[in-house]
Design a protein around this motif. Structure first.
Motif, PDB file in Angstrom:
ATOM      1  N   ASP A  84       0.838  -1.192   0.100  1.00 49.23           N
ATOM      2  CA  ASP A  84      -0.094   0.071  -0.011  1.00 49.23           C
ATOM      3  C   ASP A  84       0.982   1.248   0.044  1.00 49.23           C
ATOM      4  N   LYS A  85       2.156   1.187   0.022  1.00 48.62           N
ATOM      5  CA  LYS A  85       2.930   2.329  -0.175  1.00 48.62           C
ATOM      6  C   LYS A  85       3.833   2.127  -1.560  1.00 48.62           C
ATOM      7  N   MET A  86       3.576   2.833  -2.544  1.00 46.79           N
ATOM      8  CA  MET A  86       4.031   2.582  -3.889  1.00 46.79           C
ATOM      9  C   MET A  86       4.713   4.049  -4.115  1.00 46.79           C
ATOM     10  N   ASN A  87       5.886   3.833  -4.872  1.00 43.62           N
ATOM     11  CA  ASN A  87       6.295   4.924  -5.307  1.00 43.62           C
ATOM     12  C   ASN A  87       5.792   5.215  -6.863  1.00 43.62           C
ATOM     13  N   PHE A  88       6.217   6.294  -7.340  1.00 43.76           N
ATOM     14  CA  PHE A  88       5.693   6.730  -8.602  1.00 43.76           C
ATOM     15  C   PHE A  88       5.865   5.541  -9.720  1.00 43.76           C
ATOM     16  N   MET A  89       6.856   4.821  -9.804  1.00 46.63           N
ATOM     17  CA  MET A  89       6.984   3.766 -11.087  1.00 46.63           C
ATOM     18  C   MET A  89       6.045   2.527 -10.466  1.00 46.63           C
ATOM     19  N   GLN A  90       5.928   2.473  -9.248  1.00 48.45           N
ATOM     20  CA  GLN A  90       4.950   1.341  -8.678  1.00 48.45           C
ATOM     21  C   GLN A  90       3.776   1.513  -8.973  1.00 48.45           C
ATOM     22  N   ARG A  91       3.349   2.973  -8.845  1.00 51.72           N
ATOM     23  CA  ARG A  91       1.826   3.164  -8.954  1.00 51.72           C
ATOM     24  C   ARG A  91       1.568   3.285 -10.622  1.00 51.72           C
ATOM     25  N   ILE A  92       2.786   3.420 -11.248  1.00 57.55           N
ATOM     26  CA  ILE A  92       2.322   3.354 -12.986  1.00 57.55           C
ATOM     27  C   ILE A  92       2.114   1.754 -13.186  1.00 57.55           C
ATOM     28  N   LYS A  93       2.950   1.049 -12.338  1.00 61.73           N
ATOM     29  CA  LYS A  93       2.755  -0.399 -12.601  1.00 61.73           C
ATOM     30  C   LYS A  93       1.418  -1.040 -12.269  1.00 61.73           C
ATOM     31  N   ASN A  94       0.894  -0.571 -10.957  1.00 62.96           N
ATOM     32  CA  ASN A  94      -0.291  -1.039 -10.465  1.00 62.96           C
ATOM     33  C   ASN A  94      -1.519  -0.545 -11.561  1.00 62.96           C
ATOM     34  N   THR A 117      -5.124   3.880   7.048  1.00 63.49           N
ATOM     35  CA  THR A 117      -4.596   4.075   5.787  1.00 63.49           C
ATOM     36  C   THR A 117      -3.543   5.455   5.731  1.00 63.49           C
ATOM     37  N   GLU A 118      -2.461   5.461   5.350  1.00 65.01           N
ATOM     38  CA  GLU A 118      -1.595   6.704   5.479  1.00 65.01           C
ATOM     39  C   GLU A 118      -1.605   7.302   3.862  1.00 65.01           C
ATOM     40  N   ALA A 119      -2.591   6.756   3.399  1.00 65.00           N
ATOM     41  CA  ALA A 119      -2.581   7.319   1.870  1.00 65.00           C
ATOM     42  C   ALA A 119      -3.031   8.519   1.822  1.00 65.00           C
ATOM     43  N   TYR A 120      -3.883   9.219   2.649  1.00 65.45           N
ATOM     44  CA  TYR A 120      -4.262  10.505   2.653  1.00 65.45           C
ATOM     45  C   TYR A 120      -3.056  11.602   2.688  1.00 65.45           C
ATOM     46  N   LYS A 121      -1.870  11.081   3.258  1.00 64.64           N
ATOM     47  CA  LYS A 121      -0.878  11.962   3.288  1.00 64.64           C
ATOM     48  C   LYS A 121      -0.198  12.296   2.012  1.00 64.64           C
ATOM     49  N   MET A 122      -0.519  11.670   0.700  1.00 64.19           N
ATOM     50  CA  MET A 122      -0.081  11.569  -0.522  1.00 64.19           C
ATOM     51  C   MET A 122      -0.721  13.116  -0.786  1.00 64.19           C
ATOM     52  N   PRO A 123       0.152  13.790  -1.818  1.00 65.01           N
ATOM     53  CA  PRO A 123      -0.521  14.777  -2.568  1.00 65.01           C
ATOM     54  C   PRO A 123      -1.741  14.492  -3.302  1.00 65.01           C
ATOM     55  N   TRP A 124      -2.898  15.343  -3.408  1.00 60.35           N
ATOM     56  CA  TRP A 124      -3.966  15.169  -4.013  1.00 60.35           C
ATOM     57  C   TRP A 124      -4.106  14.435  -5.342  1.00 60.35           C
ATOM     58  N   TYR A 125      -2.932  14.976  -6.166  1.00 57.93           N
ATOM     59  CA  TYR A 125      -2.717  14.525  -7.629  1.00 57.93           C
ATOM     60  C   TYR A 125      -2.292  12.979  -7.698  1.00 57.93           C
ATOM     61  N   SER A 126      -1.523  12.720  -6.402  1.00 55.92           N
ATOM     62  CA  SER A 126      -0.909  11.277  -6.348  1.00 55.92           C
ATOM     63  C   SER A 126      -2.052  10.475  -5.900  1.00 55.92           C
ATOM     64  N   TYR A 127      -2.708  10.890  -5.093  1.00 48.96           N
ATOM     65  CA  TYR A 127      -3.958  10.124  -4.409  1.00 48.96           C
ATOM     66  C   TYR A 127      -4.940   9.619  -5.507  1.00 48.96           C
ATOM     67  N   TYR A 128      -5.154  10.723  -6.472  1.00 49.01           N
ATOM     68  CA  TYR A 128      -6.077  10.450  -7.375  1.00 49.01           C
ATOM     69  C   TYR A 128      -5.429   9.779  -8.731  1.00 49.01           C
ATOM     70  N   SER A 129      -4.210   9.284  -8.486  1.00 48.56           N
ATOM     71  CA  SER A 129      -3.363   8.848  -9.733  1.00 48.56           C
ATOM     72  C   SER A 129      -3.232   9.980 -11.024  1.00 48.56           C
ATOM     73  N   LEU A 130      -3.620  11.153 -10.775  1.00 47.21           N
ATOM     74  CA  LEU A 130      -3.505  12.026 -11.774  1.00 47.21           C
ATOM     75  C   LEU A 130      -2.076  12.015 -12.465  1.00 47.21           C
ATOM     76  N   ASP A 131      -1.126  12.133 -11.736  1.00 48.17           N
ATOM     77  CA  ASP A 131       0.378  12.082 -11.873  1.00 48.17           C
ATOM     78  C   ASP A 131       0.535  10.969 -12.947  1.00 48.17           C
ATOM     79  N   VAL A 132       0.133   9.823 -12.604  1.00 49.31           N
ATOM     80  CA  VAL A 132       0.514   8.508 -13.473  1.00 49.31           C
ATOM     81  C   VAL A 132      -0.277   8.670 -14.561  1.00 49.31           C
ATOM     82  N   LEU A 133      -1.573   9.013 -14.395  1.00 52.73           N
ATOM     83  CA  LEU A 133      -2.374   9.318 -15.831  1.00 52.73           C
ATOM     84  C   LEU A 133      -1.641  10.122 -16.679  1.00 52.73           C
ATOM     85  N   LEU A 134      -1.235  11.257 -16.161  1.00 53.03           N
ATOM     86  CA  LEU A 134      -0.428  12.507 -17.144  1.00 53.03           C
ATOM     87  C   LEU A 134       0.449  11.851 -17.700  1.00 53.03           C
TER      88      LEU A 134
END
Lengths: 489, 489
Positions: free
Chosen positions: A164-174, B439-456
């Motif tokens: 549940d803790k992923m870096n950027f590349m891992q989030r792309i993989k996911n 979950t610690e996920a809420y500590k991500m920046p919002w664009y990461s939380y919503y996978s916007l960076d990955v999508l971009l």
């Protein structure tokens, strides 16, 4: 599932089991249930063994891309073949009018099924019965539309081996794996059931909608083992429902275990899907075991390794639960099946994991993340890595401490997982379903579900307002200027 | 909260309560706990009464926009004033070095607080203690970042009066209200605590992050009452934890209730926040009651209505639980406070709701949606509408049937809500928190939380690939054509 049947039977429920003719772990004759057997094709028995042999050879010898591709293709073909067989079995069943009449006349209270293969779900829909799912992973790769919003930024997709803790590349993989799994299910797996669907289900027949109609999801996991994630109120976590306190060992085994003295015992099993590791790997493991001061109990049905030491007992079957609960047991060498991993948590025994396929990587990664297991991947498995891994789990006290912390958390529940499971099955019977716990929101079009239509209208309105304001200012300004000009002239 | 304290005391826990000097429902002296009283300003006692009087007058007489605006402004100012008082009380407390030393030395196991006002949350952070929240609504208007993803398409924001089935316009309304509440909290309410934050909290001090750090959320609701929604594993629903079976009534009240015969009894209360309705409305209601064949028990502390019938008993206080559990009780006329509504569900008594303010509309809309209550809004409240509503709830059997279905669902739980609450409080004590459920996920920046960076990145890559392919084709094509041209020439 069998344990759940035993418990339901013990509480006075009468059960009918629909089983495939090739299923060996749910026998045809049992005092627990009436069974209906559907004829299934043979021919997939040694599949996992052959796959493992090929895969391991490929990994060790550095196979070509083409070979690797072929192995993966074979694995996926096998999954498709299994689904085709299930689909045919379902059609065969529903074609049998007398059987269908018997099923209807029996007026069952509910259907209990694992949606990993969907025929049970289709049957519940066909018979218009409440549906209780008994599930380890969500069939579409994650829960997005099946059990709750599942942000891919922190909910790893099964099969990804991520945490549940992923870096950027891992989030792309996911995200990519999610896309692949979704594609596979939507366009390859579920269409296999289209024939059955069109023939027997009225109205729209879409497996994900049918999953959404389930009354209760009994999830074979919990949040000591799994990463925290949102779930809907009809999802009940029953991880470890199969675990029970250890019983005394048979006398000869107890004697063997006690003979280990202060060094204790290592136990090893790779589950029931494969009989044994390939010979070369088994020999290497046996020679590592031979060097250890511990005693070893090893479930191994293949050829007897030539390097076997005197301290190692090879068995066809072992009382796994009772051995895991024995105070002499120091390490559990395991493939990472859900059952074994949860029994290890229950009894607090650290794990050296040798994941082979399917969800075993994902199960082990959860233990590893919490410092309660070490894993060796198939490609890295050799005498040296095995010895190093085994020593580490044996000697570093943190593995045992972390596992025992998980154990104490797991055991500290307001209600035992099995009782919880039974309660909700009986709840569905008492109230003829549990529709009030289920959201109907997934039936919205996706753009409404994500409020995209609302946002579009609001943004358009805001843009229109802005344009209008600019236009008004521009108009006033121009008129003002023109007037000033006129005056000046 | 008091009931929870009683239960914790009964199980041998020693409790310290920090209370404001103006709090009357948690007395300073009690055998249950040691109390620490913080001096608070007086002056908000009759606020709700005055507000109700003004609001009702405005609604009945069709007040001007300006008057309505003023009334709403006053209400919001009052809420800000309450927060300012709380913030000052907190600073006053933390400024008191001997008190802080005493709190530190006591080595408490945890802080239990309702985050509707945040000082308890800040105190837990300051004292570095595990935090258990006791909560009815989520302070930022809904759970988006506090307890779980909360799609606004089917999760109505508190205060919206909407259900989980919204049409397009309602979804726009829900989104807008969400925006307003979020804005209010982020820019108006929480900054009130900035002084205390900056003075006493190390590092970043942001109330929403502190809420995310809570170990357990004890939610005073359940999914028989509330609409299904996703929640994280550390959210425990304890709706109806305060409900208990009815005790026998005092002899004189029992006699009055029995004297109603087959017609049964109507009970009415508007909770403890207001003493009575404005005189005109009370008179109208009294004359409706006078016409009914039922007996009526009415908690009303204002002037005795002139139109009161012989069948109506005016009381200062009533044993609400015991009356609701009495088989003679036919209808509960209530304002829709959480406690009353949940007791009505527990005892299966249909409700005629007169929502006044705060969450009362939202509570009643949940009952109404399930056909277990009818509501009359303040602006529509008059003799005629009241009589009509009362007759409908009395005579249409569906109200009673629906309420009794809710009651049977609510009572059918694997563990009683109070035991559930206590279990999780003690769980936090035993394990010094429950971080693994959060979950610690809420500590991500919002664009990461919503996978916007990955999508971009993925979309950019796809676009680049497309462009490259087009460029290659174009190049090949042009060269091809040029060659052809050259050949032709």
């Amino acid at each position: 599932m069998k344990l759940l049947l035993e418990e339901l039977h013990a509480r006075g429920h009468s059960l009918t089991v629909i089983r495939g003719s090739t299923t060996w772990h749910i026998p045809e004759e049992s005092p627990l249930y009436t069974s209906i057997t559907i004829q299934m094709d043979e021919g997939m028995e040694n599949f996992f063994e052959v796959y493992l042999q090929e895969q391991m050879k490929a990994l060790r010898e550095g196979a070509s891309f083409l070979t690797s591709f072929k192995i993966t293709k074979d694995f996926i073909s096998m999954i498709f073949k299994a689904h085709s067989m299930c689909s045919e079995a379902l059609i065969q069943m529903l074609d049998d009018e007398s059987l269908v009449k018997r099923l209807r006349d029996a007026q069952y209270d509910l259907v209990l099924t694992d949606p990993a293969v969907p025929p049970g779900v289709l049957l519940a829909k066909y018979l218009k019965l409440p549906l209780v799912l008994h599930v380890r992973w969500i069939p579409s790769g994650d829960g997005q539309f099946a059990i709750a919003p599942s942000p891919l930024s922190y909910i790893p997709v099964p099969g990804s081996g991520l945490t549940d803790k992923m870096n950027f590349m891992q989030r792309i993989k996911n995200l990519l794996i999610y896309g692949i799994i979704l594609f596979q299910h939507k366009f390859l797996v579920w269409p296999i059931y289209d024939v059955a669907c069109n023939k027997y289900i009225e109205g729209e027949c879409d497996i994900i909608s049918m999953l959404q109609e389930a009354d209760i999801w009994l999830f074979r996991s919990d949040f000591v083992f799994d990463f925290p994630r949102p779930t809907m109120p009809n999802v009940i976590y029953i991880g470890g429902f199969q675990c029970k306190p250890a019983q005394p060992l048979p006398a000869d085994l107890e004697q063997f275990v006690q003979s280990a003295g202060e060094h204790g015992v290592i136990i090893m099993t790779l589950g029931t899907m494969v009989e044994a590791l390939p010979k070369e790997a088994a020999d290497e493991i046996a020679s590592v075991f031979a060097k250890m001061p511990q005693k070893v109990i090893w479930r191994h049905k293949g050829e007897r390794p030539s390097t076997l030491g005197n301290n190692t007992l090879i068995v066809d079957w072992m009382p796994q639960r009772d051995l895991l609960g024995h105070p002499q047991t120091k390490v559990f060498v395991a493939h990472g099946g859900t059952n074994g991993v949860q029994e290890a948590i229950y009894h607090g025994v650290p794990v050296l994991g040798l994941p082979l396929f399917l969800d075993q990587f994902d199960n082990l990664v959860r233990l590893k993340e919490r410092g309660a297991a070490k894993t060796i991947e198939l490609g890295d498995l050799n005498g040296q890595s095995f010895e190093q891994g085994l020593q580490e789990v044996l000697l570093q006290d943190s593995y045992r401490q972390n596992m025992q912390r998980l154990s104490s958390l797991h055991r500290d529940q307001p209600i035992a997982p099995m009782d919880h499971a039974i309660f909700w099955v009986e709840y569905v019977i008492r109230h003829k379903g549990a529709a009030h716990l289920r959201t109907e929101a997934y039936k919205m079009p996706w753009y409404s579900y994500y409020s995209l239509d609302v946002l579009l209208v609001l943004l358009t309105a805001a843009a229109a307002l802005l344009l209008f304001t600019v236009a008004v200012f521009w108009f006033l300004c121009c008129r003002g200027r023109r007037k000033t000009k006129a005056k000046a002239e």
